[in-house]
Scaffold this motif. Structure first.
Motif, PDB file in Angstrom:
ATOM      1  N   LEU A 210       0.836  -1.197   0.000  1.00 25.19           N
ATOM      2  CA  LEU A 210       0.000   0.000   0.000  1.00 25.19           C
ATOM      3  C   LEU A 210       0.872   1.248   0.000  1.00 25.19           C
ATOM      4  O   LEU A 210       1.961   1.256   0.581  1.00 25.19           O
ATOM      5  N   GLY A 211       0.373   2.287  -0.632  1.00 26.08           N
ATOM      6  CA  GLY A 211       0.952   3.602  -0.476  1.00 26.08           C
ATOM      7  C   GLY A 211       0.076   4.411   0.459  1.00 26.08           C
ATOM      8  O   GLY A 211      -1.152   4.253   0.467  1.00 26.08           O
ATOM      9  N   SER A 212       0.688   5.247   1.266  1.00 25.74           N
ATOM     10  CA  SER A 212      -0.062   6.105   2.184  1.00 25.74           C
ATOM     11  C   SER A 212       0.424   7.538   1.996  1.00 25.74           C
ATOM     12  O   SER A 212       1.588   7.847   2.277  1.00 25.74           O
ATOM     13  N   ILE A 213      -0.468   8.384   1.512  1.00 27.20           N
ATOM     14  CA  ILE A 213      -0.165   9.799   1.273  1.00 27.20           C
ATOM     15  C   ILE A 213      -1.018  10.583   2.246  1.00 27.20           C
ATOM     16  O   ILE A 213      -2.253  10.476   2.227  1.00 27.20           O
ATOM     17  N   PHE A 214      -0.389  11.374   3.115  1.00 20.77           N
ATOM     18  CA  PHE A 214      -1.230  12.091   4.069  1.00 20.77           C
ATOM     19  C   PHE A 214      -0.628  13.443   4.445  1.00 20.77           C
ATOM     20  O   PHE A 214       0.569  13.696   4.285  1.00 20.77           O
ATOM     21  N   ALA A 215      -1.521  14.287   4.918  1.00 23.17           N
ATOM     22  CA  ALA A 215      -1.153  15.606   5.413  1.00 23.17           C
ATOM     23  C   ALA A 215      -2.036  15.929   6.597  1.00 23.17           C
ATOM     24  O   ALA A 215      -3.175  15.447   6.688  1.00 23.17           O
ATOM     25  N   TYR A 216      -1.511  16.716   7.525  1.00 20.28           N
ATOM     26  CA  TYR A 216      -2.357  17.201   8.617  1.00 20.28           C
ATOM     27  C   TYR A 216      -1.864  18.564   9.090  1.00 20.28           C
ATOM     28  O   TYR A 216      -0.696  18.936   8.903  1.00 20.28           O
ATOM     29  N   VAL A 217      -2.811  19.288   9.677  1.00 18.51           N
ATOM     30  CA  VAL A 217      -2.557  20.650  10.146  1.00 18.51           C
ATOM     31  C   VAL A 217      -3.131  20.777  11.544  1.00 18.51           C
ATOM     32  O   VAL A 217      -4.267  20.358  11.811  1.00 18.51           O
TER      33      VAL A 217
END
Length: 343
Positions: free
Chosen positions: A74-81
């Motif tokens: 799996l690829g996991s692309i994430f962002a958070y603020v």
């Protein structure tokens, strides 16, 4: 816990064995993952190799994070603020079967990381003198997230590089770079943030390796300023693997790594918001970490599951440098996390 990596050379030999274990101030080993060999069938290795580039930006008011990762199947692309003042928090993750379209470089010092689809585009580019981060995520939080950043990296700026063996020919090759002067801009929720190196610092967690399916770790990190305006970074942790030759505990003062021995963590895993206490067995670190925000991220994709409790808070206490200087840490914003993963 102070064995230095020799280098230059390759991470793995022709049989998939680590050529060296220990730590270094700069990357000295070529990450030749093509030589990984812990299954009889070599083509199966890639399903178990984990790779990621995790960038973070700490500003006086916000924490921004962007990640491109490939965990094999799996690829996991994430962002958070995270807004430190209001506690507003938003995170989005794209799960990509077989990591299709994920590009990650062989080594941490050159090459580009990239992912793009109809929902988001992330580019992490290594260039002379630093790293460039470009993120376009139009639907993030309903109003979009855009970042155009440069993290300056001087040739003399040191990082915490570690090679840790894990049983069964498994291993972890990691480089963490703290306190990178940041410039550029971020646009989020209709607000424009000017990013300047006088107040904003970036960091990179670059990881490559093969873990046991059931893994656990604790990691603490910070990138900030002392009252005299010198930069101060923390990288502390424990968990998986054999750290008898070298652990990852260090603080980074004005771009220079000050290596520490084992660090003991005291915290309540039933109430992560209680203060954490961290003490070095060599007497060179004594910190209290007081959380003000808890980020909980859970993933359950059948073969892969993950649960992280990442606490954001303030560090206070004392450090002792290699030269014996006593350093007072006051309200240094950073994080500490506990992570359980089946991957």
């Amino acid at each position: 816990m102070q064995r230095m990596l020799k280098g230059p050379g390759s991470l793995l030999d022709a049989q998939g064995n680590l050529t060296d274990i220990g730590w270094a101030r700069q990357p000295v080993l070529d990450c030749n993952l093509d030589k990984t060999h812990f299954y009889a069938l070599r083509f199966m290795q890639w399903m178990r190799i984990k790779r990621w580039d995790y960038y973070a930006l700490t500003t006086p008011t916000h924490f921004f994070s962007f990640t491109i990762s490939d965990v094999g199947y799996l690829g996991s692309i994430f962002a958070y603020v995270i807004d430190f003042e209001t506690g507003d928090y938003h995170e989005e993750t794209l799960t990509i079967p077989f990591a299709a379209g994920v590009q990650l470089p062989r080594n941490s010092s050159k090459g580009n990381s990239h992912f793009a689809n109809k929902r988001a585009s992330l580019d992490f580019n290594r260039e002379s003198g630093g790293h460039k981060i470009n993120v376009s995520w139009p639907g993030f939080g309903g109003s979009g997230l855009n970042a155009n950043l440069r993290l300056a990296l001087a040739p003399t700026h040191e990082s915490m590089v570690i090679v840790i063996p894990i049983r069964g020919k498994r291993f972890y090759y990691n480089r963490k770079i703290n306190c990178l002067p940041a410039s550029g801009q971020v646009d989020y929720q209709g607000k424009h943030f000017d990013i300047t190196p006088a107040t904003c610092l970036g960091s990179l967690d670059w990881g490559r390796g093969v873990w046991e399916y059931n893994s656990f770790w604790v990691w603490a990190s910070a990138s900030g300023f002392l009252p005299d305006r010198r930069t101060i970074g923390l990288n502390l942790g424990f968990g998986f693997g054999d750290t008898s030759a070298a652990g990852e505990n260090a603080f980074i003062l004005n771009g220079k790594v000050h290596k520490l021995e084992e660090v003991k963590f005291q915290y309540d895993s039933k109430n992560f918001m209680k203060p954490w206490h961290m003490t070095g067995t060599d007497g060179r670190l004594d910190l209290e970490f007081t959380p003000f925000f808890e980020r909980v991220a859970k993933t359950d994709a059948k073969v892969l599951s993950s649960e992280v409790h990442q606490m954001f808070g303030r560090y206070n206490g004392r450090l002792v440098s290699d030269s014996g200087e006593k350093i007072d840490v006051q309200n240094l914003v950073g994080f500490a996390e506990e992570h359980h993963a089946k991957w």
